[in-house]
Enzyme design. Structure first.
Site, PDB file in Angstrom:
ATOM      1  N   THR A 101       0.797  -1.223   0.000  1.00  0.00           N
ATOM      2  CA  THR A 101       0.000   0.000   0.000  1.00  0.00           C
ATOM      3  C   THR A 101       0.831   1.275   0.000  1.00  0.00           C
ATOM      4  O   THR A 101       1.986   1.278   0.450  1.00  0.00           O
ATOM      5  CB  THR A 101      -0.915   0.014   1.243  1.00  0.00           C
ATOM      6  OG1 THR A 101      -1.627   1.253   1.323  1.00  0.00           O
ATOM      7  CG2 THR A 101      -0.094  -0.136   2.512  1.00  0.00           C
ATOM      8  N   TYR A 159      -2.373   0.695  10.311  1.00  0.00           N
ATOM      9  CA  TYR A 159      -2.519  -0.031   9.050  1.00  0.00           C
ATOM     10  C   TYR A 159      -1.227   0.027   8.239  1.00  0.00           C
ATOM     11  O   TYR A 159      -0.710  -1.003   7.781  1.00  0.00           O
ATOM     12  CB  TYR A 159      -3.678   0.542   8.241  1.00  0.00           C
ATOM     13  CG  TYR A 159      -3.737   0.038   6.822  1.00  0.00           C
ATOM     14  CD1 TYR A 159      -4.042  -1.287   6.530  1.00  0.00           C
ATOM     15  CD2 TYR A 159      -3.466   0.901   5.748  1.00  0.00           C
ATOM     16  CE1 TYR A 159      -4.084  -1.753   5.227  1.00  0.00           C
ATOM     17  CE2 TYR A 159      -3.515   0.445   4.441  1.00  0.00           C
ATOM     18  CZ  TYR A 159      -3.811  -0.872   4.187  1.00  0.00           C
ATOM     19  OH  TYR A 159      -3.851  -1.331   2.892  1.00  0.00           O
TER      20      TYR A 159
END
Length: 290
Positions: free
Chosen positions: A102, A126
């Site tokens: 990501t 995250y």
């Protein structure tokens, strides 16, 4: 070649499944919970050994960005420990691991598109859990290709596009942040890129590479929302707001544009512009109704 796709019920996994028609000469195995828990290292290796897996494409991830702030153990269990289990299996069986990561590994304070070798500095749980997964893969010594992507959406599951379509039909006006800039990525385009990469890799070579992939172009979430409404001729007015007006448990990168030169040159990829892909997704999905 036998290819395992984990997280096959998610956005990217679903698009990979949809893309396969059995004509590419590969045997594809699609798995998700409860069939295969990627955090169970022994079961992962047994599955890969039993099915003679040569490539693992890891689409499984904890992607609930805000929820990760209150449940960090769960996020790290999937994003770090799950990646480590898959890497261990790949190492043991001399398989290739293709792992999806990501843009959240960066802090979003940059002013030019992020390259693969730029310093990482995730600003939330995250992002830290996904970075830990990348590090676990590197430390395993397995052959691997890590692909960082951004702003993923699809006709499947829950995502920004489908949320905007729902709100656009329910409300007369919404506010969307304009001070967070990046690039939307249609997961069908990423799925096609992964298949193209697998067709062009050297099967006897060991890899340890990181790539960036998103659609081309740049926009804010506000611009993206307006494009969605216009594409579906929805009358809902989209107003620009600042991030502080829409507080969230997890901080979002203010700039997360990815430089895709490396993946284009390595695999001779032609990457579509985000707006073209949005229109195609809405057309093919009948307004994102899946």
């Amino acid at each position: 070649m036998n290819i395992l796709v984990t997280g096959s019920l998610g956005q990217l996994g679903s698009d990979l499944r949809h893309l396969q028609d059995g004509s590419d000469g590969h045997s594809w195995f699609f798995s998700d919970l409860p069939e295969l828990d990627i955090t169970d290292a022994s079961k992962v290796e047994a599955f890969c050994r039993d099915h003679e897996i040569g490539v693992i494409v890891n689409c499984a991830a904890w992607t609930a960005v805000d929820k990760a702030e209150s449940e960090p153990e769960s996020a790290f269990r999937v994003n770090r420990d799950g990646a480590a289990s898959l890497a261990a299996a790949a190492k043991a069986l001399d398989a290739l691991l293709v792992h999806v990561s990501t843009d959240y590994v960066f802090d979003g304070t940059g002013h030019r598109p992020y390259r693969e070798d730029d310093p990482v500095a995730p600003c939330g749980v995250y992002g830290r859990s996904k970075l830990a997964g990348e590090e676990a893969i590197g430390e395993s010594g397995c052959s691997h290709l890590i692909i960082r992507t951004s702003w993923l959406y699809s006709a499947y599951g829950h995502n920004f596009v489908k949320t905007m379509l729902r709100l656009g039909r329910e409300r007369e006006q919404i506010g969307v942040v304009f001070d967070q800039v990046g690039t939307p990525t249609w997961s069908a385009d990423l799925a096609a890129a992964i298949v193209a990469m697998l067709d062009r890799i050297d099967p006897v070579r060991s890899y340890a590479e990181t790539f960036h992939y998103s659609n081309e172009g740049v926009c804010s979430w506000y611009d993206f929302a307006r494009a969605i409404m216009e594409a579906e001729a929805l009358s809902c007015k989209v107003s620009p707001i600042e991030s502080w007006e829409f507080p969230t448990p997890a901080a979002r990168p203010h700039f997360s544009v990815l430089n895709k030169r490396k993946i284009r040159e390595w695999f001779d990829l032609e990457i579509p512009h985000w707006h073209d892909s949005l229109l195609r997704m809405l057309r093919e999905a009948g307004g994102g109704s899946q």
